[in-house]
Design a protein around this motif. Structure first.
Motif, PDB file in Angstrom:
ATOM      1  N   ASN A 352       0.823  -1.204   0.000  1.00 29.77           N
ATOM      2  CA  ASN A 352       0.000   0.000   0.000  1.00 29.77           C
ATOM      3  C   ASN A 352       0.862   1.261   0.000  1.00 29.77           C
ATOM      4  O   ASN A 352       0.578   2.219  -0.716  1.00 29.77           O
ATOM      5  N   LEU A 353       1.913   1.241   0.824  1.00 28.95           N
ATOM      6  CA  LEU A 353       2.782   2.420   0.881  1.00 28.95           C
ATOM      7  C   LEU A 353       3.436   2.685  -0.465  1.00 28.95           C
ATOM      8  O   LEU A 353       3.626   3.830  -0.876  1.00 28.95           O
ATOM      9  N   ALA A 354       3.755   1.594  -1.182  1.00 28.95           N
ATOM     10  CA  ALA A 354       4.486   1.746  -2.448  1.00 28.95           C
ATOM     11  C   ALA A 354       3.563   2.009  -3.634  1.00 28.95           C
ATOM     12  O   ALA A 354       4.004   2.006  -4.772  1.00 28.95           O
ATOM     13  N   MET A 355       2.267   2.250  -3.352  1.00 29.18           N
ATOM     14  CA  MET A 355       1.316   2.319  -4.456  1.00 29.18           C
ATOM     15  C   MET A 355       1.570   3.498  -5.402  1.00 29.18           C
ATOM     16  O   MET A 355       1.431   3.385  -6.608  1.00 29.18           O
ATOM     17  N   VAL A 356       1.957   4.640  -4.849  1.00 31.66           N
ATOM     18  CA  VAL A 356       2.134   5.812  -5.704  1.00 31.66           C
ATOM     19  C   VAL A 356       3.505   5.827  -6.379  1.00 31.66           C
ATOM     20  O   VAL A 356       3.627   6.173  -7.545  1.00 31.66           O
ATOM     21  N   HIS A 357       4.516   5.439  -5.629  1.00 30.24           N
ATOM     22  CA  HIS A 357       5.873   5.506  -6.191  1.00 30.24           C
ATOM     23  C   HIS A 357       6.594   4.167  -6.135  1.00 30.24           C
ATOM     24  O   HIS A 357       7.632   4.039  -5.471  1.00 30.24           O
ATOM     25  N   PRO A 358       6.060   3.142  -6.828  1.00 32.51           N
ATOM     26  CA  PRO A 358       6.746   1.851  -6.815  1.00 32.51           C
ATOM     27  C   PRO A 358       8.122   1.945  -7.452  1.00 32.51           C
ATOM     28  O   PRO A 358       8.998   1.135  -7.177  1.00 32.51           O
TER      29      PRO A 358
END
Lengths: 501, 331
Positions: A352-358
């Motif tokens: 979830n944390l990496a959703m915007v900037h994978p």
């Protein structure tokens, strides 16, 4: 006829929508029913209209206890419900809609079309002799006000003595509104009472004989409309979080740097002539439901359908475009209803944390590095003090406050300070008091780093706790801004109950 | 408060030593059923547990697994491709047809892939540009492909004159192991890698997991929905190309059973590992599940229509399990 709901409680799984509400409705009045979203208006009228059966309490008609077991049953007892969404069949004509399910028939099966048209026209003439509607056209082609009239006539075709109108003017253009107002006012004179739900306070004030205010499932007050000002009404409608003012120490503003500058921003019916936001500044947007502040805040990140004369983000001219483009320009959104708009419950915290900037932890060519991702996720979790067993915990198993921290963390993970404008909508919805203070602290920390923050919230105490200045919205327009020195609940209430149209 | 803030995978001993947890039951019960079924067949059926038969199963499920791996992309993005069976058939006649006409093998194989790309692009366009739900759009394109496949061959099978190199793909062995099994493993490995270890896969999952959240995180939702459907078709034509090589002939209706079986592998896969989500490994186990049942029942001398009934029941059970645990919403 008078219908009285006494001590009504409605328990849904997990929430109590109504808690011991008592209210009476008469055939000789327009009775306004107001409250913010979640106050229990819809639940109450659904009980009145027979769609819901209360968990506890009593319904009486003229002193006689009754049970309204279905909408049809309620109709037989004289109560008709015109719902907000509209219940007409767009492909059928006005006449067919008015007599839907009660068509004059020959041999029990064949509809007598001539009689149907005459009967429908007679009904319209009986109730609203001043109204001209083409009953031969499919209702899908008619103006919205005509459709509402047809719905009301259908509701009245039986022996309805009380008709519930749920947001009848919400979809109407201004001109058609007044036409419908005239119609609503006439009904009590013809012996039909109206229960009116509307988000427009001015409408409630103008039409109602009596007004009932609900808040958080409780009855607050019922009184004659003349005895209550709009200010009183708003004061009664607004929920108080009951917490302390969580105002914290502020870093100084950087008045020199403007991170967002707008001119003539238009989206939906909302029009904001001018708006600017400085680095390090937290601006609060307040208003009642439907006032336009939420729509405005959302549209800055997702400007589908928005138009403007000028948009500058951190000194660069930006064209309103898709979400990805707005993000690239430096605008982030922490939306309300996080499980619906921000997070994926079945995913881990890390994912979830990496959703915007994978791309942050990626090895290049779009290949992820779980190890690097893990490191960045740990950093963000630590920064925001997320309480979880680990970054591999499924998001849906976190508490509300920790979920909200992840929704914020998405914009910190791998972002490297690229977001200069962060928009928070109802940021502490369903969050406990401890996490609330942490979220406010995080907003202040971001501001101190030079981010400009917009917070739109229906919790006035929250706004008072974090904002540097406040822009009140009413009727889809921003009002004069309120400086920090002028913050108080009563100034806020006065500002958002503004009647200018 | 701070005792909960410890992070890191090792800090939760419950995962290793705790009592059996509900989510673990959910995750692994299908796998347990598979193992039990395997053991029962091994005990009851004579020739089941022989190296030869195990290789047989691998060969039998290889095309199915490849189709299933493709469908997994679609399901992960909440798109359903009902045209895969006919895409299998398309490559299964197109490639042999070109080969019989004397086209060089590499070119014929490329043409098969190209056909998959075209079918996938059409499906994707109908779904993301025209706005037809994938279930309906692919039902229609499947019907069109069915007709096209028969038109191309005049309704007859294509056989004779297929080059050895092509037949080797479907019938050959390396170190005693069928070439098809290598293709299957390669397809599973590739699909797994893309889904679990690339941004592309992550975004496919995001679109299927919460489309609104993905959109508001800047994901180009339409692009990934389209891509998921293209991948479905590409894997299907690979399976079709291999199928015709295995059969030694191009048969216009040979691919049809791969639709139902392929969907079944994904559904079974969705009951395990990450319940409610299509995963490549789950699909692989789903294909094994179906392969073991088919093979075991075959060896027991059961008729194919009995197998069909058994499979139908299994699909229903799988879907019931999935929709009880999550909301299965594909339309």
């Amino acid at each position: 006829m008078e219908i009285v709901l006494s001590d009504i409680t409605m328990q849904f799984p997990g929430t109590r929508a109504l808690d011991g509400v008592t209210a009476g409705f008469r055939t000789d009045e327009v009775h306004g029913l107001i409250g913010e979203n979640g106050a229990g208006k819809s639940t109450l009228v659904n009980i009145l209209g027979g769609s819901l059966q209360p968990s506890a309490g009593m319904v009486q008609i003229d002193g006689r206890a009754v049970r309204l077991t279905s909408p049809h049953d309620a109709l037989v007892q004289g109560i008709a419900h015109v719902s907000q969404e509209g219940s007409l069949v767009p492909g059928l004509t006005g006449a067919e809609n008015i007599l839907l399910g009660a068509e004059p028939k020959r041999a029990g099966a064949v509809i007598r079309t001539g009689a149907l048209r005459a009967e429908a026209a007679a009904l319209v003439a009986k109730w609203f002799p001043q109204v001209r509607i083409d009953l031969g056209r499919p209702v899908g082609e008619l103006p919205m006000a005509d459709r509402k009239v047809i719905e009301i006539v259908r509701a009245l075709r039986g022996a309805a003595r009380i008709v519930i109108l749920d947001e009848p003017t919400a979809t109407l253009p201004a001109r058609e509104k007044e036409q419908l107002w005239g119609i609503i006012r006439r009904l009590p004179q013809q012996g039909v009472g109206v229960v009116l739900i509307s988000h427009f306070l001015s409408e409630i004030k103008a039409l109602s004989d009596r007004i009932t205010v609900l808040r958080d499932g409780r009855h607050i007050r019922t009184d004659s409309a003349d005895t209550m000002t709009e200010h009183d009404l708003v004061d009664m409608m607004l929920r108080r979080s009951g917490g302390a003012n969580l105002r914290g120490a502020d870093a100084g503003l950087r008045k020199d740097e403007v991170v967002l500058d707008l001119a003539d921003w238009q989206v939906g019916g909302v029009h904001v002539p001018q708006f600017s936001l400085h680095a390090g500044e937290i601006v609060g947007l307040i208003g009642l439901t439907g006032a336009g502040h939420f729509g405005f805040a959302r549209s800055l990140h997702n400007p589908a359908g928005a138009r403007c004369a000028r948009m500058n983000v951190a000194g660069k001219t930006v064209q309103p475009g898709p979400v990805g483009q707005m993000q690239a320009a430096g605008i982030a959104l922490v939306p309300d209803h996080r499980m619906e708009y921000a997070l994926i419950g079945e995913w881990t915290v890390r994912e979830n944390l990496a959703m915007v900037h994978p791309t942050h932890g990626a090895l290049g060519a779009g290949v992820l590095s779980i190890r690097r991702e893990e490191a960045e996720a740990q950093r963000v979790m630590k920064l925001l003090n997320v309480k979880a067993h680990g970054s591999g915990q499924l998001l849906k198993t976190l508490s509300g406050g920790n979920k909200q921290k992840i929704s914020i963390g998405k914009w910190l993970y791998g972002a490297e300070g690229r977001y200069r404008v962060m928009i928070f909508i109802e940021p502490t919805e369903g969050v406990d008091i401890g996490a609330k203070a942490e979220i406010y602290a995080e907003m202040r920390r971001l501001a101190a780093e030079g981010v400009g923050i917009i917070i739109a919230s229906s919790d006035l105490l929250e706004i008072e706790s974090v904002a540097h200045r406040v822009i009140p919205f009413a009727n889809q327009r921003p009002g004069p801004e309120i400086a920090q020195s002028g913050f108080s609940e009563s100034t806020f209430i006065a500002a958002i109950s503004g009647t200018a149209a | 408060m701070s005792d909960l803030t410890k992070t890191g995978p090792a800090s939760n001993p419950d995962i290793l030593f705790g009592p059996i947890r509900k989510d673990h039951v959910q995750r692994y019960s299908t796998l347990v059923v598979l193992v039990v079924m395997f053991l029962v067949f091994a005990l009851v059926v004579d020739k089941f547990l022989t190296p030869q038969n195990i290789l047989n199963i691998a060969q039998q499920i290889s095309m199915l697994t490849i189709v299933g791996a493709g469908l997994t992309f679609g399901f992960a993005a909440r798109e359903m491709d009902l045209s895969v069976g006919f895409a299998v058939g398309l490559a299964g006649v197109l490639v042999p047809l070109l080969l019989v006409k004397g086209v060089a093998l590499p070119l014929a194989l490329l043409a098969g892939l190209g056909a998959g790309l075209v079918v996938g692009a059409v499906n994707a366009g109908l779904v993301t540009l025209v706005g037809i739900p994938s279930l309906i759009a692919t039902l229609a394109t499947g019907s069109i492909l069915f007709g096209v496949n028969f038109l191309m061959t005049g309704g007859r099978a294509i056989y004779g004159g297929l080059p050895d190199g092509y037949l080797w793909l479907g019938q050959g062995k390396v170190a005693g192991i069928p070439v098809l099994a290598f293709f299957m493993l390669a397809a599973v490995a590739l699909a797994w890698f893309v889904m679990e270890r690339t941004i592309f896969g992550r975004y496919i999952y995001a679109v299927g997991g919460n489309q609104k959240a993905a959109e508001l995180s800047g994901v180009k939702v339409r692009r990934y929905r389209a891509a998921s459907l293209i991948v479905c078709s590409l894997f299907a034509v690979v399976a079709g190309t291999l199928l015709a090589a295995r059969l030694g002939s191009g048969q216009p209706n040979a691919g049809e059973r791969y639709l139902l079986d392929g969907l079944a592998t994904v559904f079974i896969g969705m009951t395990m590992l990450r319940p409610g989500t299509a995963t490549v490994l789950g699909t692989f186990f789903g294909a094994l599940f179906i392969g073991v049942i088919n093979n075991g029942l075959n060896l027991m001398g059961m008729d194919t229509y009995i197998q069909s009934i058994v499979k139908g029941v299994i699909i229903l059970v799988a879907v019931a399990v999935v929709s009880r645990s999550t909301k299965l919403n594909l339309l």
